[in-house]
Write a protein that holds these residues in place. Structure first.
Motif, PDB file in Angstrom:
ATOM      1  N   ILE A  72       5.475  -4.564 -11.418  1.00  0.00           N
ATOM      2  CA  ILE A  72       5.261  -3.474 -10.470  1.00  0.00           C
ATOM      3  C   ILE A  72       6.165  -3.660  -9.252  1.00  0.00           C
ATOM      4  O   ILE A  72       6.824  -2.720  -8.812  1.00  0.00           O
ATOM      5  N   VAL A  73       6.224  -4.877  -8.733  1.00  0.00           N
ATOM      6  CA  VAL A  73       7.038  -5.171  -7.547  1.00  0.00           C
ATOM      7  C   VAL A  73       8.501  -4.816  -7.794  1.00  0.00           C
ATOM      8  O   VAL A  73       9.185  -4.314  -6.884  1.00  0.00           O
ATOM      9  N   GLU A  74       8.993  -5.035  -9.015  1.00  0.00           N
ATOM     10  CA  GLU A  74      10.402  -4.755  -9.341  1.00  0.00           C
ATOM     11  C   GLU A  74      10.794  -3.294  -9.102  1.00  0.00           C
ATOM     12  O   GLU A  74      11.968  -2.997  -8.903  1.00  0.00           O
ATOM     13  N   HIS A  75       9.826  -2.392  -9.099  1.00  0.00           N
ATOM     14  CA  HIS A  75      10.102  -0.966  -8.929  1.00  0.00           C
ATOM     15  C   HIS A  75      10.180  -0.529  -7.467  1.00  0.00           C
ATOM     16  O   HIS A  75      10.439   0.638  -7.190  1.00  0.00           O
ATOM     17  N   PHE A  76       9.953  -1.456  -6.553  1.00  0.00           N
ATOM     18  CA  PHE A  76       9.883  -1.101  -5.141  1.00  0.00           C
ATOM     19  C   PHE A  76      10.807  -1.977  -4.304  1.00  0.00           C
ATOM     20  O   PHE A  76      11.095  -3.114  -4.668  1.00  0.00           O
ATOM     21  N   ASP A  77      11.229  -1.434  -3.183  1.00  0.00           N
ATOM     22  CA  ASP A  77      12.014  -2.186  -2.216  1.00  0.00           C
ATOM     23  C   ASP A  77      11.066  -2.686  -1.128  1.00  0.00           C
ATOM     24  O   ASP A  77      11.183  -2.312   0.039  1.00  0.00           O
ATOM     25  N   MET A  78      10.080  -3.468  -1.563  1.00  0.00           N
ATOM     26  CA  MET A  78       9.050  -4.006  -0.663  1.00  0.00           C
ATOM     27  C   MET A  78       8.756  -5.436  -1.087  1.00  0.00           C
ATOM     28  O   MET A  78       9.053  -5.829  -2.211  1.00  0.00           O
ATOM     29  N   SER A  98       1.028  -6.262  -3.275  1.00  0.00           N
ATOM     30  CA  SER A  98      -0.272  -6.878  -3.533  1.00  0.00           C
ATOM     31  C   SER A  98      -1.365  -6.220  -2.694  1.00  0.00           C
ATOM     32  O   SER A  98      -2.475  -5.975  -3.168  1.00  0.00           O
ATOM     33  N   HIS A  99      -1.035  -5.910  -1.446  1.00  0.00           N
ATOM     34  CA  HIS A  99      -1.990  -5.226  -0.559  1.00  0.00           C
ATOM     35  C   HIS A  99      -2.330  -3.846  -1.129  1.00  0.00           C
ATOM     36  O   HIS A  99      -3.502  -3.466  -1.183  1.00  0.00           O
ATOM     37  N   HIS A 100      -1.314  -3.106  -1.560  1.00  0.00           N
ATOM     38  CA  HIS A 100      -1.549  -1.784  -2.147  1.00  0.00           C
ATOM     39  C   HIS A 100      -2.396  -1.903  -3.421  1.00  0.00           C
ATOM     40  O   HIS A 100      -3.304  -1.089  -3.647  1.00  0.00           O
ATOM     41  N   LEU A 101      -2.116  -2.903  -4.241  1.00  0.00           N
ATOM     42  CA  LEU A 101      -2.893  -3.098  -5.468  1.00  0.00           C
ATOM     43  C   LEU A 101      -4.355  -3.428  -5.149  1.00  0.00           C
ATOM     44  O   LEU A 101      -5.261  -2.963  -5.844  1.00  0.00           O
ATOM     45  N   SER A 102      -4.573  -4.186  -4.094  1.00  0.00           N
ATOM     46  CA  SER A 102      -5.947  -4.513  -3.682  1.00  0.00           C
ATOM     47  C   SER A 102      -6.711  -3.260  -3.282  1.00  0.00           C
ATOM     48  O   SER A 102      -7.885  -3.101  -3.633  1.00  0.00           O
ATOM     49  N   ILE A 103      -6.053  -2.377  -2.553  1.00  0.00           N
ATOM     50  CA  ILE A 103      -6.703  -1.129  -2.140  1.00  0.00           C
ATOM     51  C   ILE A 103      -7.032  -0.273  -3.359  1.00  0.00           C
ATOM     52  O   ILE A 103      -8.129   0.288  -3.468  1.00  0.00           O
ATOM     53  N   LEU A 104      -6.086  -0.186  -4.308  1.00  0.00           N
ATOM     54  CA  LEU A 104      -6.339   0.577  -5.533  1.00  0.00           C
ATOM     55  C   LEU A 104      -7.492  -0.028  -6.332  1.00  0.00           C
ATOM     56  O   LEU A 104      -8.318   0.693  -6.892  1.00  0.00           O
ATOM     57  N   LYS A 105      -7.550  -1.347  -6.366  1.00  0.00           N
ATOM     58  CA  LYS A 105      -8.638  -2.023  -7.088  1.00  0.00           C
ATOM     59  C   LYS A 105      -9.982  -1.779  -6.394  1.00  0.00           C
ATOM     60  O   LYS A 105     -10.980  -1.467  -7.054  1.00  0.00           O
ATOM     61  N   GLU A 106     -10.021  -1.904  -5.073  1.00  0.00           N
ATOM     62  CA  GLU A 106     -11.261  -1.662  -4.329  1.00  0.00           C
ATOM     63  C   GLU A 106     -11.751  -0.233  -4.523  1.00  0.00           C
ATOM     64  O   GLU A 106     -12.954   0.018  -4.541  1.00  0.00           O
ATOM     65  N   ALA A 107     -10.819   0.701  -4.671  1.00  0.00           N
ATOM     66  CA  ALA A 107     -11.176   2.108  -4.873  1.00  0.00           C
ATOM     67  C   ALA A 107     -11.585   2.381  -6.323  1.00  0.00           C
ATOM     68  O   ALA A 107     -12.023   3.484  -6.641  1.00  0.00           O
TER      69      ALA A 107
END
Length: 94
Positions: free
Chosen positions: A32-38, A44-53
């Motif tokens: 997933i990280v490979e697709h972003f310039d971040m 990981s923070h974004h994935l945590s929010i998606l998981k919590e939701a």
């Protein structure tokens, strides 16, 4: 998990893009990280929010964490939206 958390998670374009990536199937955090310039930490923070939701599930396999869409929550949201269309079509008939 409620709609409020789901909609808050969906409000961010990066998280929506992560969900688009996961439509093709399960992916590791590194993939997933490979697709972003971040940084990995940011994704990981974004994935945590998606998981919590409740929008994604994760599974640890060895030293990797794999993410996939939680289709039951996605379907619940889509069903909720579809309810607006049904109500609108009833209003137009009157």
């Amino acid at each position: 998990m409620g709609f409020q958390e789901s909609f808050k998670a969906l409000s961010d374009p990066t998280r929506r893009e992560i969900l688009q990536l996961l439509k093709t199937g399960r992916m590791s955090a590194g993939q997933i990280v490979e697709h972003f310039d971040m940084t990995g930490a940011t994704i990981s923070h974004h994935l945590s929010i998606l998981k919590e939701a409740g929008l994604v599930d994760d599974e640890k396999a060895g030293k990797y964490i794999y993410y996939e869409l939680n289709l039951s929550v996605v379907e619940e949201i889509m069903s909720w939206f579809a309810g607006f269309k049904k109500e609108s079509s009833h209003e137009n008939v009157s």
